[in-house]
Motif scaffolding. Structure first.
Motif, PDB file in Angstrom:
ATOM      1  N   VAL A 153       0.789  -1.200   0.019  1.00 61.01           N
ATOM      2  CA  VAL A 153       0.076  -0.022   0.176  1.00 61.01           C
ATOM      3  C   VAL A 153       0.725   1.375   0.134  1.00 61.01           C
ATOM      4  O   VAL A 153       2.040   1.189   0.431  1.00 61.01           O
ATOM      5  N   GLY A 154       0.398   2.469  -0.193  1.00 65.45           N
ATOM      6  CA  GLY A 154       1.026   3.548  -0.273  1.00 65.45           C
ATOM      7  C   GLY A 154       1.567   3.833   1.186  1.00 65.45           C
ATOM      8  O   GLY A 154       1.043   3.652   2.015  1.00 65.45           O
ATOM      9  N   ALA A 155       2.884   4.694   1.124  1.00 67.52           N
ATOM     10  CA  ALA A 155       3.241   5.207   2.239  1.00 67.52           C
ATOM     11  C   ALA A 155       2.659   5.618   3.193  1.00 67.52           C
ATOM     12  O   ALA A 155       2.686   5.498   4.390  1.00 67.52           O
ATOM     13  N   GLY A 156       1.856   6.759   2.676  1.00 67.95           N
ATOM     14  CA  GLY A 156       0.794   7.456   3.692  1.00 67.95           C
ATOM     15  C   GLY A 156      -0.028   6.537   4.354  1.00 67.95           C
ATOM     16  O   GLY A 156      -0.346   6.439   5.763  1.00 67.95           O
ATOM     17  N   ALA A 157      -0.590   5.656   3.660  1.00 63.34           N
ATOM     18  CA  ALA A 157      -1.736   4.507   4.242  1.00 63.34           C
ATOM     19  C   ALA A 157      -1.164   3.755   5.174  1.00 63.34           C
ATOM     20  O   ALA A 157      -1.379   3.436   6.334  1.00 63.34           O
ATOM     21  N   LEU A 158       0.233   3.233   4.492  1.00 65.06           N
ATOM     22  CA  LEU A 158       0.800   2.394   5.840  1.00 65.06           C
ATOM     23  C   LEU A 158       1.071   3.177   7.024  1.00 65.06           C
ATOM     24  O   LEU A 158       1.097   2.716   8.183  1.00 65.06           O
ATOM     25  N   ALA A 159       1.679   4.362   7.066  1.00 67.33           N
ATOM     26  CA  ALA A 159       2.134   5.160   8.090  1.00 67.33           C
ATOM     27  C   ALA A 159       0.917   5.316   8.991  1.00 67.33           C
ATOM     28  O   ALA A 159       0.958   5.153  10.133  1.00 67.33           O
ATOM     29  N   GLU A 160      -0.109   5.530   8.396  1.00 68.60           N
ATOM     30  CA  GLU A 160      -1.433   5.586   9.281  1.00 68.60           C
ATOM     31  C   GLU A 160      -1.717   4.618   9.936  1.00 68.60           C
ATOM     32  O   GLU A 160      -2.418   4.362  11.105  1.00 68.60           O
ATOM     33  N   LEU A 161      -1.838   3.221   9.132  1.00 66.92           N
ATOM     34  CA  LEU A 161      -2.340   2.005   9.589  1.00 66.92           C
ATOM     35  C   LEU A 161      -1.345   1.545  10.833  1.00 66.92           C
ATOM     36  O   LEU A 161      -1.943   0.930  11.725  1.00 66.92           O
ATOM     37  N   ARG A 162       0.114   1.800  10.661  1.00 66.00           N
ATOM     38  CA  ARG A 162       1.119   1.632  11.845  1.00 66.00           C
ATOM     39  C   ARG A 162       0.314   2.527  13.134  1.00 66.00           C
ATOM     40  O   ARG A 162       0.738   1.876  14.101  1.00 66.00           O
ATOM     41  N   GLU A 163      -0.350   3.366  13.036  1.00 66.60           N
ATOM     42  CA  GLU A 163      -0.917   4.136  14.212  1.00 66.60           C
ATOM     43  C   GLU A 163      -2.173   3.737  14.754  1.00 66.60           C
ATOM     44  O   GLU A 163      -2.618   4.066  15.730  1.00 66.60           O
ATOM     45  N   THR A 164      -2.690   2.673  13.962  1.00 69.28           N
ATOM     46  CA  THR A 164      -3.967   2.046  14.554  1.00 69.28           C
ATOM     47  C   THR A 164      -3.897   1.074  15.615  1.00 69.28           C
ATOM     48  O   THR A 164      -2.755   0.600  16.052  1.00 69.28           O
ATOM     49  N   SER A 165      -5.136   0.571  16.159  1.00 70.56           N
ATOM     50  CA  SER A 165      -5.103  -0.267  17.249  1.00 70.56           C
ATOM     51  C   SER A 165      -5.369  -1.689  16.513  1.00 70.56           C
ATOM     52  O   SER A 165      -5.828  -1.612  15.303  1.00 70.56           O
ATOM     53  N   PHE A 166      -5.024  -2.732  16.956  1.00 71.97           N
ATOM     54  CA  PHE A 166      -5.323  -3.941  16.267  1.00 71.97           C
ATOM     55  C   PHE A 166      -6.565  -4.653  17.506  1.00 71.97           C
ATOM     56  O   PHE A 166      -6.046  -4.947  18.526  1.00 71.97           O
ATOM     57  N   LEU A 167      -7.605  -4.763  16.993  1.00 69.57           N
ATOM     58  CA  LEU A 167      -8.736  -5.264  17.882  1.00 69.57           C
ATOM     59  C   LEU A 167      -9.347  -6.463  17.355  1.00 69.57           C
ATOM     60  O   LEU A 167      -9.490  -6.823  16.268  1.00 69.57           O
ATOM     61  N   TRP A 168      -9.501  -7.456  18.384  1.00 69.39           N
ATOM     62  CA  TRP A 168     -10.232  -8.662  18.083  1.00 69.39           C
ATOM     63  C   TRP A 168     -11.888  -8.692  18.579  1.00 69.39           C
ATOM     64  O   TRP A 168     -11.796  -8.382  19.913  1.00 69.39           O
ATOM     65  N   VAL A 169     -12.805  -8.724  18.027  1.00 68.36           N
ATOM     66  CA  VAL A 169     -14.076  -9.069  18.391  1.00 68.36           C
ATOM     67  C   VAL A 169     -14.422 -10.451  18.560  1.00 68.36           C
ATOM     68  O   VAL A 169     -14.310 -10.973  17.233  1.00 68.36           O
ATOM     69  N   ILE A 170     -14.699 -10.997  19.660  1.00 70.15           N
ATOM     70  CA  ILE A 170     -15.076 -12.438  19.491  1.00 70.15           C
ATOM     71  C   ILE A 170     -16.352 -12.692  20.332  1.00 70.15           C
ATOM     72  O   ILE A 170     -16.599 -12.108  21.398  1.00 70.15           O
ATOM     73  N   ASP A 171     -16.869 -13.488  19.774  1.00 71.25           N
ATOM     74  CA  ASP A 171     -18.254 -14.051  20.433  1.00 71.25           C
ATOM     75  C   ASP A 171     -17.727 -15.283  21.659  1.00 71.25           C
ATOM     76  O   ASP A 171     -17.225 -16.118  21.093  1.00 71.25           O
ATOM     77  N   PRO A 172     -18.089 -14.894  22.823  1.00 68.90           N
ATOM     78  CA  PRO A 172     -17.547 -16.106  23.776  1.00 68.90           C
ATOM     79  C   PRO A 172     -18.579 -17.396  23.520  1.00 68.90           C
ATOM     80  O   PRO A 172     -17.838 -18.542  24.140  1.00 68.90           O
TER      81      PRO A 172
END
Length: 184
Positions: A153-172
């Motif tokens: 992906v483009g450098a700007g998109a990758l830079a913003e992606l690196r600043e995100t959280s990684f979340l799991w949403v799980i049905d127990p």
């Protein structure tokens, strides 16, 4: 497929300049547009993901770029005669404010929402075969999933992606399919 076709389809991803553009491209991919998906070298969603498309599109609309998912599967005999079952889940990247909102909705619906950065180390079984985990979701997935986008992906998109959280949403609840939608 010729390698030129793959390069042509990668074009929109390589030109992406922001996380918002990655969300837009992901929605196009989920809707069946043949633009592929970074790191996976696939033209379309797999059969397992197809059963979750409404949830994945809702997650995308809520600001989550999904990269891993599974519908719930009630326990029953598998291809090998062993009992198999799974929890429904979606994992992906979201900006902090979107991750908080998704987390709040998920928890209000009785779902689990976990982020390795804020929750610390964790491992949650999401698939069992004869009572033993074969699929485990964990706090360490972020870097591996992020690597799918490196150079894709483009450098700007990758830079913003690196600043995100990684979340799991799980049905127990093992095997339940319909509840995930409530998080998005």
């Amino acid at each position: 497929m010729a390698s030129n076709d793959l390069r042509e389809r990668a074009g929109p991803w390589k030109r992406a300049a922001s996380f918002a553009e990655l969300l837009t491209l992901t929605a196009r991919f989920l809707r069946g547009e043949p633009i592929g998906f970074p790191g996976w070298a696939v033209e379309e969603t797999d059969e397992e993901s197809d059963g979750l498309l409404p949830v994945l599109l809702a997650a995308n609309g809520a600001g989550m770029l999904s990269v891993a998912s599974q519908p719930g599967a009630p326990f029953g005999p598998g291809h090998d005669g062993w009992s198999w079952g799974g929890r429904a889940f979606v994992g992906g990247f979201a900006r902090s404010e979107d991750a908080r909102s998704i987390r709040d909705r998920a928890e209000a619906a009785g779902l689990w929402a976990r982020d390795g950065a804020s929750d610390g180390p964790f491992e949650i079984p999401a698939g069992l075969r004869d009572g033993s985990p074969y699929l485990v979701l964990g706090s360490d997935a972020r870097d591996e999933e992020l690597s799918l986008f490196d150079g894709e992906v483009g450098a700007g998109a990758l830079a913003e992606l690196r600043e995100t959280s990684f979340l799991w949403v799980i049905d127990p609840v093992w095997g339940r399919r319909e509840r995930l939608r409530a998080a998005f």
